[in-house]
Write a protein that holds these residues in place. Structure first.
Motif, PDB file in Angstrom:
ATOM      1  N   GLU A  48      -9.919 -23.146  86.024  1.00 45.02           N
ATOM      2  CA  GLU A  48      -9.293 -23.430  84.726  1.00 45.02           C
ATOM      3  C   GLU A  48      -8.244 -22.366  84.463  1.00 45.02           C
ATOM      4  N   VAL A  49      -7.411 -22.624  83.470  1.00 43.53           N
ATOM      5  CA  VAL A  49      -6.455 -21.620  83.011  1.00 43.53           C
ATOM      6  C   VAL A  49      -6.754 -21.367  81.544  1.00 43.53           C
ATOM      7  N   LYS A  50      -7.075 -20.121  81.225  1.00 41.15           N
ATOM      8  CA  LYS A  50      -7.380 -19.719  79.848  1.00 41.15           C
ATOM      9  C   LYS A  50      -6.066 -19.395  79.153  1.00 41.15           C
ATOM     10  N   GLN A  51      -5.782 -20.086  78.047  1.00 42.87           N
ATOM     11  CA  GLN A  51      -4.546 -19.876  77.303  1.00 42.87           C
ATOM     12  C   GLN A  51      -4.780 -18.889  76.166  1.00 42.87           C
ATOM     13  N   LEU A  52      -4.088 -17.765  76.228  1.00 40.25           N
ATOM     14  CA  LEU A  52      -4.116 -16.798  75.145  1.00 40.25           C
ATOM     15  C   LEU A  52      -2.788 -16.912  74.392  1.00 40.25           C
ATOM     16  N   LYS A  53      -2.571 -16.109  73.374  1.00 38.70           N
ATOM     17  CA  LYS A  53      -1.345 -16.220  72.575  1.00 38.70           C
ATOM     18  C   LYS A  53      -0.086 -16.112  73.425  1.00 38.70           C
ATOM     19  N   GLN A  54      -0.003 -15.078  74.237  1.00 38.24           N
ATOM     20  CA  GLN A  54       1.215 -14.823  75.004  1.00 38.24           C
ATOM     21  C   GLN A  54       1.040 -14.938  76.519  1.00 38.24           C
ATOM     22  N   SER A  55      -0.129 -15.321  76.978  1.00 40.88           N
ATOM     23  CA  SER A  55      -0.332 -15.372  78.426  1.00 40.88           C
ATOM     24  C   SER A  55      -1.337 -16.445  78.822  1.00 40.88           C
ATOM     25  N   ARG A  56      -1.292 -16.764  80.101  1.00 44.48           N
ATOM     26  CA  ARG A  56      -2.237 -17.714  80.695  1.00 44.48           C
ATOM     27  C   ARG A  56      -2.991 -16.977  81.796  1.00 44.48           C
ATOM     28  N   PRO A  95      -5.645 -17.454  84.908  1.00 40.46           N
ATOM     29  CA  PRO A  95      -6.437 -18.330  85.777  1.00 40.46           C
ATOM     30  C   PRO A  95      -7.857 -17.775  85.927  1.00 40.46           C
ATOM     31  N   ARG A 125     -12.223 -13.873  86.348  1.00 40.46           N
ATOM     32  CA  ARG A 125     -10.776 -13.911  86.564  1.00 40.46           C
ATOM     33  C   ARG A 125     -10.496 -14.170  88.037  1.00 40.46           C
TER      34      ARG A 125
END
Length: 71
Positions: free
Chosen positions: A23-31, A33, A51
């Motif tokens: 999966e790719v975890k989406q944070l405010k300013q970054s992604r 994997p 990670r």
């Protein structure tokens, strides 16, 4: 009987067995994997999300059969 992994002091060593999911975890300013890892554990099958870059650096053999498109 299953094979046990022991260190030089005869402690049980948990090692990753395979990558189960990605999966790719989406944070405010970054992604970031991440991968779902199945571990050999003395308590039976155990799964954790880790990670991808950290697991790849420590256990590169888990990624040996992945096609370049899925990296």
């Amino acid at each position: 009987m299953k094979e046990l992994w022991l260190d030089d002091k005869l402690n049980f060593v948990e090692e990753p067995v395979e990558i189960m999911d990605r999966e790719v975890k989406q944070l405010k300013q970054s992604r970031i994997p991440i991968v779902k890892v199945r571990w050999n554990s003395k308590r039976g099958p155990e799964f954790t999300w880790e990670r991808k870059d950290q697991i790849r650096a420590k256990y590169p053999y888990l990624f040996s059969n992945i096609t370049p498109a899925s990296n």
